[in-house]
Design a protein around this motif. Structure first.
Motif, PDB file in Angstrom:
ATOM      1  N   GLN A   1       5.518  15.740  10.084  1.00  0.00           N
ATOM      2  CA  GLN A   1       6.799  16.340  10.449  1.00  0.00           C
ATOM      3  C   GLN A   1       6.628  17.448  11.496  1.00  0.00           C
ATOM      4  O   GLN A   1       7.367  17.504  12.483  1.00  0.00           O
ATOM      5  N   ARG A   2       5.670  18.345  11.272  1.00  0.00           N
ATOM      6  CA  ARG A   2       5.490  19.448  12.218  1.00  0.00           C
ATOM      7  C   ARG A   2       5.046  18.909  13.587  1.00  0.00           C
ATOM      8  O   ARG A   2       5.511  19.398  14.624  1.00  0.00           O
ATOM      9  N   GLU A   3       4.192  17.878  13.587  1.00  0.00           N
ATOM     10  CA  GLU A   3       3.742  17.287  14.847  1.00  0.00           C
ATOM     11  C   GLU A   3       4.922  16.635  15.593  1.00  0.00           C
ATOM     12  O   GLU A   3       5.000  16.675  16.821  1.00  0.00           O
ATOM     13  N   ARG A   4       5.849  16.013  14.814  1.00  0.00           N
ATOM     14  CA  ARG A   4       7.043  15.413  15.436  1.00  0.00           C
ATOM     15  C   ARG A   4       7.876  16.505  16.142  1.00  0.00           C
ATOM     16  O   ARG A   4       8.392  16.293  17.250  1.00  0.00           O
ATOM     17  N   GLU A   5       7.983  17.662  15.506  1.00  0.00           N
ATOM     18  CA  GLU A   5       8.736  18.755  16.105  1.00  0.00           C
ATOM     19  C   GLU A   5       8.090  19.216  17.409  1.00  0.00           C
ATOM     20  O   GLU A   5       8.789  19.542  18.383  1.00  0.00           O
ATOM     21  N   LEU A   6       6.754  19.219  17.440  1.00  0.00           N
ATOM     22  CA  LEU A   6       6.054  19.606  18.666  1.00  0.00           C
ATOM     23  C   LEU A   6       6.296  18.597  19.780  1.00  0.00           C
ATOM     24  O   LEU A   6       6.465  18.956  20.954  1.00  0.00           O
ATOM     25  N   VAL A   7       6.314  17.305  19.408  1.00  0.00           N
ATOM     26  CA  VAL A   7       6.600  16.257  20.400  1.00  0.00           C
ATOM     27  C   VAL A   7       8.007  16.424  20.945  1.00  0.00           C
ATOM     28  O   VAL A   7       8.245  16.326  22.162  1.00  0.00           O
ATOM     29  N   GLN A   8       8.962  16.691  20.061  1.00  0.00           N
ATOM     30  CA  GLN A   8      10.351  16.883  20.496  1.00  0.00           C
ATOM     31  C   GLN A   8      10.461  18.066  21.456  1.00  0.00           C
ATOM     32  O   GLN A   8      11.238  18.042  22.421  1.00  0.00           O
ATOM     33  N   GLN A   9       9.674  19.092  21.213  1.00  0.00           N
ATOM     34  CA  GLN A   9       9.662  20.255  22.100  1.00  0.00           C
ATOM     35  C   GLN A   9       9.180  19.866  23.494  1.00  0.00           C
ATOM     36  O   GLN A   9       9.745  20.279  24.509  1.00  0.00           O
ATOM     37  N   LEU A  10       8.118  19.004  23.559  1.00  0.00           N
ATOM     38  CA  LEU A  10       7.591  18.562  24.854  1.00  0.00           C
ATOM     39  C   LEU A  10       8.584  17.648  25.569  1.00  0.00           C
ATOM     40  O   LEU A  10       8.732  17.715  26.800  1.00  0.00           O
ATOM     41  N   VAL A  11       9.267  16.804  24.798  1.00  0.00           N
ATOM     42  CA  VAL A  11      10.287  15.921  25.400  1.00  0.00           C
ATOM     43  C   VAL A  11      11.403  16.759  25.988  1.00  0.00           C
ATOM     44  O   VAL A  11      11.912  16.488  27.101  1.00  0.00           O
ATOM     45  N   ALA A  12      11.806  17.815  25.247  1.00  0.00           N
ATOM     46  CA  ALA A  12      12.875  18.690  25.728  1.00  0.00           C
ATOM     47  C   ALA A  12      12.483  19.392  27.019  1.00  0.00           C
ATOM     48  O   ALA A  12      13.349  19.759  27.831  1.00  0.00           O
TER      49      ALA A  12
ATOM     50  N   HIS B   1     -11.522   2.082  16.195  1.00  0.00           N
ATOM     51  CA  HIS B   1     -11.490   3.024  15.073  1.00  0.00           C
ATOM     52  C   HIS B   1     -10.340   4.021  15.248  1.00  0.00           C
ATOM     53  O   HIS B   1      -9.621   4.328  14.282  1.00  0.00           O
ATOM     54  N   LEU B   2     -10.162   4.499  16.483  1.00  0.00           N
ATOM     55  CA  LEU B   2      -9.077   5.433  16.753  1.00  0.00           C
ATOM     56  C   LEU B   2      -7.719   4.780  16.503  1.00  0.00           C
ATOM     57  O   LEU B   2      -6.827   5.373  15.875  1.00  0.00           O
ATOM     58  N   LEU B   3      -7.568   3.545  16.985  1.00  0.00           N
ATOM     59  CA  LEU B   3      -6.295   2.842  16.784  1.00  0.00           C
ATOM     60  C   LEU B   3      -6.033   2.601  15.300  1.00  0.00           C
ATOM     61  O   LEU B   3      -4.882   2.707  14.845  1.00  0.00           O
ATOM     62  N   GLU B   4      -7.083   2.282  14.554  1.00  0.00           N
ATOM     63  CA  GLU B   4      -6.898   2.045  13.123  1.00  0.00           C
ATOM     64  C   GLU B   4      -6.446   3.327  12.424  1.00  0.00           C
ATOM     65  O   GLU B   4      -5.573   3.306  11.548  1.00  0.00           O
ATOM     66  N   GLN B   5      -7.034   4.455  12.820  1.00  0.00           N
ATOM     67  CA  GLN B   5      -6.615   5.737  12.246  1.00  0.00           C
ATOM     68  C   GLN B   5      -5.143   6.018  12.585  1.00  0.00           C
ATOM     69  O   GLN B   5      -4.383   6.514  11.741  1.00  0.00           O
ATOM     70  N   MET B   6      -4.751   5.715  13.818  1.00  0.00           N
ATOM     71  CA  MET B   6      -3.363   5.922  14.220  1.00  0.00           C
ATOM     72  C   MET B   6      -2.418   5.065  13.381  1.00  0.00           C
ATOM     73  O   MET B   6      -1.351   5.530  12.948  1.00  0.00           O
ATOM     74  N   ARG B   7      -2.796   3.822  13.154  1.00  0.00           N
ATOM     75  CA  ARG B   7      -1.939   2.927  12.359  1.00  0.00           C
ATOM     76  C   ARG B   7      -1.772   3.451  10.931  1.00  0.00           C
ATOM     77  O   ARG B   7      -0.686   3.365  10.337  1.00  0.00           O
ATOM     78  N   VAL B   8      -2.852   3.988  10.390  1.00  0.00           N
ATOM     79  CA  VAL B   8      -2.779   4.547   9.032  1.00  0.00           C
ATOM     80  C   VAL B   8      -1.787   5.701   8.990  1.00  0.00           C
ATOM     81  O   VAL B   8      -0.919   5.781   8.107  1.00  0.00           O
ATOM     82  N   TRP B   9      -1.882   6.626   9.963  1.00  0.00           N
ATOM     83  CA  TRP B   9      -0.989   7.773   9.974  1.00  0.00           C
ATOM     84  C   TRP B   9       0.461   7.367  10.275  1.00  0.00           C
ATOM     85  O   TRP B   9       1.406   7.954   9.728  1.00  0.00           O
ATOM     86  N   LEU B  10       0.630   6.369  11.122  1.00  0.00           N
ATOM     87  CA  LEU B  10       1.987   5.892  11.389  1.00  0.00           C
ATOM     88  C   LEU B  10       2.604   5.289  10.134  1.00  0.00           C
ATOM     89  O   LEU B  10       3.812   5.412   9.896  1.00  0.00           O
ATOM     90  N   GLY B  11       1.756   4.646   9.324  1.00  0.00           N
ATOM     91  CA  GLY B  11       2.241   4.081   8.071  1.00  0.00           C
ATOM     92  C   GLY B  11       2.595   5.150   7.060  1.00  0.00           C
ATOM     93  O   GLY B  11       3.536   4.993   6.278  1.00  0.00           O
ATOM     94  N   ARG B  12       1.878   6.269   7.083  1.00  0.00           N
ATOM     95  CA  ARG B  12       2.144   7.348   6.132  1.00  0.00           C
ATOM     96  C   ARG B  12       3.350   8.187   6.537  1.00  0.00           C
ATOM     97  O   ARG B  12       4.068   8.718   5.670  1.00  0.00           O
ATOM     98  N   ALA B  13       3.528   8.362   7.835  1.00  0.00           N
ATOM     99  CA  ALA B  13       4.657   9.159   8.387  1.00  0.00           C
ATOM    100  C   ALA B  13       4.647  10.596   7.876  1.00  0.00           C
ATOM    101  O   ALA B  13       5.702  11.197   7.663  1.00  0.00           O
ATOM    102  N   ARG B  14       3.454  11.142   7.673  1.00  0.00           N
ATOM    103  CA  ARG B  14       3.358  12.528   7.193  1.00  0.00           C
ATOM    104  C   ARG B  14       2.910  13.422   8.354  1.00  0.00           C
ATOM    105  O   ARG B  14       1.757  13.856   8.424  1.00  0.00           O
TER     106      ARG B  14
END
Length: 553
Positions: free
Chosen positions: A397-408, A382-395
């Motif tokens: 942006q703010r979470e991506r910025e947080l990930v980039q901050q952690l990578v930095a 169920h968790l993986l299916e939810q992840m696939r849905v969100w990956l398909g939507r690509a909505r």
């Protein structure tokens, strides 16, 4: 208003109420019964619950009501408190523009308010037989001005042991009254009552619905009584259930189960006879709009429930009558959609499975409960299916910025994703996987079970004392054994015990457990939750001409 309702020529206030309630056209029982009752003849209506029979007798009674009278004009006898309240409420709804005075009377409530209202004047009384007789004996209820008597669900009153009380009441009514009898079935005792108390009645029979819908998948699980809650929680977790209707026996159990489910992370609401109409409508509205997906109900409270999108019906506790089982599961698989009916059987209830299968002429499939590994796998998928849905939507942006901050900051991308999933699964700790013990089938003794069914409604153990470890203690969890100082020598019968205790203590007859009738005494098992209420009525219990009390065995 449709032309069909208009053609009944009901008074304007009734048409106004029907329109306000949103009804469009009469049901078959209403179309056939209302014109007959308006003529004043005696009638017998044979129809299942949920066919609209309450309006079939309520509208004619209200049509013929004389608002200037101070005496009771109509009496409706009902087998249970829930049904009495439901019928009284229906009268108030249909008569909302007539200022009709309706009173529901039943056991377990103080006499004072009921007697006070009768003194002030009541048009229609709806009540259970036991309380009606009590009020007659106290001189508080005068039936001298009665025009109409309705026996609602007469076969249920027979099964609950009330038929003698019904006959006593009918004997005290005017000979020129109109009598209407409604019953899903017409066993010989009901036919005999009709012949004795009715005058050449007209009959209306509405054919039964098809036994089951072919699109309903019927499964059962063998579960110990003490494991039912855990089994239900585990099933609800893995089932793809959009909306679930769960049936229990009693009002108290609906609230208890709904609370337990909500506490364990499955929001649920209880639907029972204690609810005011406004509260009932609010709950049903939330259920229809998917704000809640689990509804726990009694059979009486679920009457009139018209929702086409129920994906699952669960018999958490089995009904006593196979026909009630059919009525329950018919609430799923509607409008051509697939539906699932799930039933829990304890090992000692296996015989009832065969009774249901014989009645429906369809087998139920035994299924296995999900184990801990099944549930963990379901959660992860169920968790993986939810992840696939969100990956398909690509909505995100703010979470991506947080990930980039952690990578930095030097964190590995894969480690970030794993930590995020760990956080997403934190709620699972609040939903530990419930343990369920294996339930082994109990073989029937040679020659069949020695259980006796009381009119097909309640199972009582009549095993000899030598087969019981102790006659003084109940062997069923949650039950308490009481004794009565009357037995076979006094002509005591199981239905006398059930009907009397249920009526005076205001508990469901179906909740009463094993009954053992000996020569000079009777032992009866009752739910521990009702013990105080039952003992509080000592001094009121009466069978025939004598009173009795109950005490712990």
């Amino acid at each position: 208003m449709t032309t069909e309702f208009t053609s009944l020529n009901l008074r304007r206030e009734l048409e106004q109420a029907i329109q306000a309630l949103g009804y469009t056209e009469p049901t078959p029982i209403q179309s056939a019964m209302i014109p007959l009752m308006l003529t004043g003849v005696d009638v017998i209506g044979q129809a299942q619950t949920g066919t609209g029979k309450t309006a079939a007798f309520a509208l004619p009674i209200l049509q013929n009501l004389k608002t200037s009278h101070r005496r009771v004009q109509s009496l409706v006898l009902a087998p249970t408190r829930e049904l009495a309240l439901q019928v009284a409420e229906a009268f108030e709804q249909y008569g909302q523009f007539m200022h009709v005075r309706v009173l529901a009377v039943y056991g377990g409530q103080p006499y004072g308010p009921q007697i006070g209202q009768l003194k002030r004047g009541v048009d229609i009384v709806v009540g259970t037989p036991g309380r009606i007789i009590d009020l007659l004996e106290r001189g508080a209820l005068d039936l001298g001005g009665l025009h109409t008597v309705v026996l609602d669900e007469a076969d249920e009153m027979l099964k609950m042991g009330f038929i003698e009380a019904v006959e006593t009441i009918l004997e005290k009514t005017p000979a020129e009254r109109q009598t209407a009898l409604f019953s899903a079935t017409l066993p010989p005792r009901i036919r005999a009552l009709a012949e004795r108390f009715m005058r050449t009645p007209e009959s209306v029979t509405i054919k039964k619905n098809t036994l089951t819908v072919q699109t309903i998948e019927q499964r059962y699980y063998l579960v110990q009584e003490t494991d039912k809650l855990n089994a239900l929680l585990n099933l609800l977790e893995v089932e793809n259930a959009a909306s679930v209707l769960i049936f229990t026996r009693t009002r108290a159990e609906t609230g208890q189960l709904a609370a337990e489910l909500s506490l364990r992370g499955t929001p649920a609401e209880a639907l029972n006879g204690d609810l005011e109409q406004n509260a009932r409508e609010r709950i049903l509205s939330r259920f229809r709009s998917n704000q809640i997906k689990v509804l726990v109900a009694t059979d009486v409270a679920a009457r009139g429930l018209d929702i086409d999108d129920i994906s699952h019906v669960v018999n958490y506790q089995l009904p006593d009558d196979p026909e009630v089982y059919v009525h329950r599961i018919g609430r799923t698989g509607r409008a051509g959609k697939a539906g699932i009916a799930i039933s829990f059987f304890s090992p000692r209830e296996k015989r009832r499975l065969h009774e249901i299968e014989r009645f429906t002429r369809q087998p139920m499939t035994r299924a296995s409960l999900p184990n801990a590994e099944d549930i963990r796998r379901h959660r992860e998928n169920h968790l993986l299916e939810q992840m696939r849905v969100w990956l398909g939507r690509a909505r995100y942006q703010r979470e991506r910025e947080l990930v980039q901050q952690l990578v930095a900051e030097g964190h590995d991308l894969l480690e970030i994703a794993a930590a995020a999933l760990k956080l997403a699964r934190a709620g699972e700790k609040q939903r530990p996987i419930a343990a369920v013990n294996d339930a082994q089938e109990t073989p029937f003794p040679k020659g069949g079970s020695k259980h006796e069914r009381l009119h097909g409604k309640q199972e009582y153990s009549l095993r000899r004392a030598g087969r019981e470890k102790s006659a003084s203690h109940s062997h069923e969890a949650g039950m308490v054994r009481l004794k009565i100082g009357r037995g076979k020598a006094d002509g005591i019968r199981p239905n006398d015990i059930v009907g009397t205790i249920a009526s005076y203590a205001n508990i469901p007859g179906s909740s009463i457990g094993k009954i053992r009738i000996e020569e000079q005494r009777t032992l009866v098992d009752v739910p521990e939750e009702f013990l105080e209420r039952i003992l509080r009525q000592n001094g009121n219990y009466k069978i025939g001409t004598y009173r009795f009390g109950l005490e712990r065995a």
